[in-house]
Design a protein around this motif. Structure first.
Motif, PDB file in Angstrom:
ATOM      1  N   GLY A   6     -13.022 -52.652  34.587  1.00  0.00           N
ATOM      2  CA  GLY A   6     -13.652 -51.522  33.900  1.00  0.00           C
ATOM      3  C   GLY A   6     -12.567 -50.606  33.354  1.00  0.00           C
ATOM      4  O   GLY A   6     -11.717 -50.121  34.110  1.00  0.00           O
ATOM      5  N   HIS A   7     -12.588 -50.377  32.044  1.00  0.00           N
ATOM      6  CA  HIS A   7     -11.535 -49.586  31.405  1.00  0.00           C
ATOM      7  C   HIS A   7     -11.839 -48.092  31.488  1.00  0.00           C
ATOM      8  O   HIS A   7     -12.909 -47.652  31.074  1.00  0.00           O
ATOM      9  CB  HIS A   7     -11.410 -50.015  29.934  1.00  0.00           C
ATOM     10  N   ARG A   8     -10.892 -47.344  32.036  1.00  0.00           N
ATOM     11  CA  ARG A   8     -11.077 -45.903  32.291  1.00  0.00           C
ATOM     12  C   ARG A   8     -12.378 -45.688  33.083  1.00  0.00           C
ATOM     13  O   ARG A   8     -13.124 -44.745  32.820  1.00  0.00           O
ATOM     14  CB  ARG A   8     -11.084 -45.096  30.993  1.00  0.00           C
ATOM     15  N   ILE A  35      -7.393 -46.903  35.307  1.00  0.00           N
ATOM     16  CA  ILE A  35      -7.328 -45.466  35.018  1.00  0.00           C
ATOM     17  C   ILE A  35      -5.919 -45.119  34.514  1.00  0.00           C
ATOM     18  O   ILE A  35      -4.982 -45.897  34.704  1.00  0.00           O
ATOM     19  CB  ILE A  35      -7.639 -44.592  36.263  1.00  0.00           C
ATOM     20  N   ASP A  36      -5.797 -43.948  33.892  1.00  0.00           N
ATOM     21  CA  ASP A  36      -4.518 -43.472  33.357  1.00  0.00           C
ATOM     22  C   ASP A  36      -4.043 -42.285  34.189  1.00  0.00           C
ATOM     23  O   ASP A  36      -4.854 -41.420  34.542  1.00  0.00           O
ATOM     24  CB  ASP A  36      -4.714 -43.019  31.910  1.00  0.00           C
ATOM     25  N   VAL A  37      -2.739 -42.241  34.461  1.00  0.00           N
ATOM     26  CA  VAL A  37      -2.224 -41.182  35.325  1.00  0.00           C
ATOM     27  C   VAL A  37      -1.089 -40.404  34.656  1.00  0.00           C
ATOM     28  O   VAL A  37      -0.190 -41.001  34.047  1.00  0.00           O
ATOM     29  CB  VAL A  37      -1.756 -41.762  36.683  1.00  0.00           C
ATOM     30  N   ILE A  48      -5.993 -38.827  33.634  1.00  0.00           N
ATOM     31  CA  ILE A  48      -6.377 -38.488  32.255  1.00  0.00           C
ATOM     32  C   ILE A  48      -5.545 -39.351  31.310  1.00  0.00           C
ATOM     33  O   ILE A  48      -4.384 -39.658  31.592  1.00  0.00           O
ATOM     34  CB  ILE A  48      -6.185 -36.971  31.950  1.00  0.00           C
ATOM     35  N   HIS A  49      -6.131 -39.713  30.174  1.00  0.00           N
ATOM     36  CA  HIS A  49      -5.444 -40.583  29.227  1.00  0.00           C
ATOM     37  C   HIS A  49      -4.478 -39.836  28.316  1.00  0.00           C
ATOM     38  O   HIS A  49      -3.304 -40.171  28.211  1.00  0.00           O
ATOM     39  CB  HIS A  49      -6.474 -41.330  28.375  1.00  0.00           C
ATOM     40  N   ASP A  50      -4.976 -38.827  27.628  1.00  0.00           N
ATOM     41  CA  ASP A  50      -4.180 -38.172  26.574  1.00  0.00           C
ATOM     42  C   ASP A  50      -3.152 -37.204  27.161  1.00  0.00           C
ATOM     43  O   ASP A  50      -3.318 -36.703  28.276  1.00  0.00           O
ATOM     44  CB  ASP A  50      -5.087 -37.356  25.649  1.00  0.00           C
ATOM     45  N   LEU A  98      -7.616 -50.970  42.163  1.00  0.00           N
ATOM     46  CA  LEU A  98      -7.381 -49.879  41.219  1.00  0.00           C
ATOM     47  C   LEU A  98      -6.159 -50.215  40.366  1.00  0.00           C
ATOM     48  O   LEU A  98      -5.068 -50.459  40.881  1.00  0.00           O
ATOM     49  CB  LEU A  98      -7.136 -48.564  41.974  1.00  0.00           C
ATOM     50  N   GLN A  99      -6.385 -50.260  39.065  1.00  0.00           N
ATOM     51  CA  GLN A  99      -5.299 -50.529  38.106  1.00  0.00           C
ATOM     52  C   GLN A  99      -4.822 -49.190  37.567  1.00  0.00           C
ATOM     53  O   GLN A  99      -5.559 -48.510  36.843  1.00  0.00           O
ATOM     54  CB  GLN A  99      -5.832 -51.433  37.001  1.00  0.00           C
ATOM     55  N   ILE A 100      -3.611 -48.820  37.933  1.00  0.00           N
ATOM     56  CA  ILE A 100      -3.081 -47.481  37.628  1.00  0.00           C
ATOM     57  C   ILE A 100      -2.092 -47.585  36.482  1.00  0.00           C
ATOM     58  O   ILE A 100      -1.033 -48.212  36.625  1.00  0.00           O
ATOM     59  CB  ILE A 100      -2.343 -46.912  38.865  1.00  0.00           C
ATOM     60  N   SER A 128       2.112 -50.311  32.764  1.00  0.00           N
ATOM     61  CA  SER A 128       2.648 -49.342  31.810  1.00  0.00           C
ATOM     62  C   SER A 128       3.124 -50.064  30.551  1.00  0.00           C
ATOM     63  O   SER A 128       3.470 -51.245  30.593  1.00  0.00           O
ATOM     64  CB  SER A 128       3.827 -48.571  32.418  1.00  0.00           C
ATOM     65  N   PHE A 129       3.123 -49.313  29.459  1.00  0.00           N
ATOM     66  CA  PHE A 129       3.792 -49.787  28.238  1.00  0.00           C
ATOM     67  C   PHE A 129       5.305 -49.553  28.362  1.00  0.00           C
ATOM     68  O   PHE A 129       6.069 -50.145  27.617  1.00  0.00           O
ATOM     69  CB  PHE A 129       3.282 -49.027  27.010  1.00  0.00           C
ATOM     70  N   MET A 130       5.701 -48.667  29.267  1.00  0.00           N
ATOM     71  CA  MET A 130       7.133 -48.365  29.481  1.00  0.00           C
ATOM     72  C   MET A 130       7.611 -49.285  30.600  1.00  0.00           C
ATOM     73  O   MET A 130       7.495 -48.968  31.795  1.00  0.00           O
ATOM     74  CB  MET A 130       7.282 -46.889  29.857  1.00  0.00           C
ATOM     75  N   ALA A 148       2.714 -55.745  32.799  1.00  0.00           N
ATOM     76  CA  ALA A 148       3.362 -55.163  31.619  1.00  0.00           C
ATOM     77  C   ALA A 148       2.369 -55.139  30.456  1.00  0.00           C
ATOM     78  O   ALA A 148       1.795 -56.169  30.091  1.00  0.00           O
ATOM     79  CB  ALA A 148       4.593 -55.985  31.254  1.00  0.00           C
ATOM     80  N   LEU A 149       2.169 -53.944  29.899  1.00  0.00           N
ATOM     81  CA  LEU A 149       1.226 -53.770  28.787  1.00  0.00           C
ATOM     82  C   LEU A 149       1.913 -54.036  27.449  1.00  0.00           C
ATOM     83  O   LEU A 149       3.048 -53.603  27.223  1.00  0.00           O
ATOM     84  CB  LEU A 149       0.676 -52.344  28.773  1.00  0.00           C
ATOM     85  N   PHE A 150       1.167 -54.712  26.567  1.00  0.00           N
ATOM     86  CA  PHE A 150       1.662 -54.990  25.212  1.00  0.00           C
ATOM     87  C   PHE A 150       0.540 -54.772  24.215  1.00  0.00           C
ATOM     88  O   PHE A 150      -0.608 -55.169  24.465  1.00  0.00           O
ATOM     89  CB  PHE A 150       2.120 -56.448  25.078  1.00  0.00           C
ATOM     90  N   TRP A 194      -7.040 -56.438  26.895  1.00  0.00           N
ATOM     91  CA  TRP A 194      -7.745 -55.160  26.767  1.00  0.00           C
ATOM     92  C   TRP A 194      -8.086 -54.985  25.301  1.00  0.00           C
ATOM     93  O   TRP A 194      -7.313 -55.430  24.465  1.00  0.00           O
ATOM     94  CB  TRP A 194      -6.903 -54.004  27.305  1.00  0.00           C
ATOM     95  N   ASN A 195      -9.132 -54.373  24.903  1.00  0.00           N
ATOM     96  CA  ASN A 195     -10.378 -54.121  25.597  1.00  0.00           C
ATOM     97  C   ASN A 195     -11.528 -54.523  24.682  1.00  0.00           C
ATOM     98  O   ASN A 195     -12.040 -53.668  23.953  1.00  0.00           O
ATOM     99  CB  ASN A 195     -10.540 -52.626  25.916  1.00  0.00           C
ATOM    100  N   PRO A 196     -11.942 -55.783  24.664  1.00  0.00           N
ATOM    101  CA  PRO A 196     -13.091 -56.148  23.829  1.00  0.00           C
ATOM    102  C   PRO A 196     -14.363 -55.493  24.367  1.00  0.00           C
ATOM    103  O   PRO A 196     -14.563 -55.465  25.584  1.00  0.00           O
ATOM    104  CB  PRO A 196     -13.158 -57.671  23.973  1.00  0.00           C
TER     105      PRO A 196
HETATM  106  O1  G3P Z   1      -5.126 -51.505  30.056  1.00  0.00           O
HETATM  107  C1  G3P Z   1      -4.541 -51.256  28.850  1.00  0.00           C
HETATM  108  C2  G3P Z   1      -5.088 -50.093  28.095  1.00  0.00           C
HETATM  109  O2  G3P Z   1      -5.638 -49.135  28.942  1.00  0.00           O
HETATM  110  C3  G3P Z   1      -3.989 -49.526  27.284  1.00  0.00           C
HETATM  111  O3  G3P Z   1      -4.382 -48.642  26.309  1.00  0.00           O
HETATM  112  O4  G3P Z   1      -4.503 -46.435  25.337  1.00  0.00           O
HETATM  113  O5  G3P Z   1      -6.404 -47.284  26.652  1.00  0.00           O
HETATM  114  O6  G3P Z   1      -4.314 -46.583  27.783  1.00  0.00           O
HETATM  115  P1  G3P Z   1      -4.916 -47.167  26.528  1.00  0.00           P
END
Ligand code: G3P
Ligand code: CA
Length: 231
Positions: A6-8, A35-37, A48-50, A98-100, A128-130, A148-150, A194-196
């Motif tokens: 589940g994305h976010r 989730i985004d941290v 939070i994402h942004d 949990l995918q952080i 992470s993308f980093m 690793a995110l791409f 991610w993420n169809p």
């Molecule tokens: O899981 C990858 C995806 O979450 C990356 O993009 O911008 O939604 O964090 P973003």
């Protein structure tokens, strides 16, 4: 089995990156929740994402310039507060993985320490993308799994993941071709996309034999997998 992520939380159904969204994903039966941290002013871990609160809350400003108290006073949708990472992890522990995603460098060490303090090493995946941050995670604790995110698939993405000891590549679904899936598997890596968010795109990913599919609409993916006898 194709893992459902589940994305976010379940961002297509509930306010993204809130406990309500995470709980929705869990109720639907996902295997994993993403989730985004980020870090607050004062160094707390917040989900939070942004880099600003403007899009997802009723407030304004940069997350890193606001205190935990200020952030928690905001409405992140349907009256929800932004969760701390600890709150999110306390909910997912024993229920789902949990995918952080590390959105800022400053979160790296605090995330590792929090996961260790809750003995949750086997219940998280750090992404992470980093990619250098993932190398740092491995230095801190070799028991932690990373991905690793791409977005683009340019150059040897598998090697870039292997270089930082990641166990998986997570790739934007439109850029995934059969060859990449074969290569990742041949080199001992899992591949997650991610993420169809619609059934047709999800079907294509299932057909490619990817290991996991992240989506804002886990309800659609789970129904699809059930209809195919894959759940
Ligand atoms: O899981 C990858 C995806 O979450 C990356 O993009 O911008 O939604 O964090 P973003
Ligand atoms: Ca993310």
């Amino acid at each position: 089995m194709v893992r459902v992520i589940g994305h976010r939380g379940a961002a297509g159904l509930e306010p993204e990156n809130t406990l309500r969204s995470i709980k929705k994903a869990n109720d639907l039966g996902v295997d994993q929740v993403e989730i985004d941290v980020r870090t607050t002013r004062g160094g707390h871990l917040i989900v939070i994402h942004d880099e600003t609160v403007d899009r997802t809350t009723n407030g304004h400003g940069y997350v890193k310039e606001l205190t935990l108290r200020e952030l928690r006073s905001l409405d992140a949708g349907k009256g929800e507060h932004m969760p701390t990472l600890e709150e999110a992890l306390r909910f997912t522990q024993g229920r789902l993985i949990l995918q952080i995603e590390l959105k800022v460098k400053e979160a790296t060490e605090p995330v590792v320490h929090l996961v260790e303090s809750l003995n949750a090493e086997k219940e998280v995946v750090i992404t992470s993308f980093m990619h250098d941050l993932l190398g740092r995670v491995h230095e801190l604790n070799t028991n932690l799994r990373t991905g690793a995110l791409f977005f683009d698939v340019q150059g040897d993405v598998c090697q870039r993941a292997l270089d930082v000891h990641s166990k998986a590549i997570h790739v934007y679904y439109r850029n995934v071709k059969p060859k990449l899936v074969e290569e990742a598997h041949r080199r001992g890596l899992k591949i997650q996309v991610w993420n169809p968010d619609d059934a047709e795109e999800m079907m294509r990913m299932i057909g490619l034999s990817v290991d996991g599919i992240g989506t804002n609409r886990p309800d659609i993916l789970l129904n699809l997998l059930k209809s195919m006898g894959m759940r």
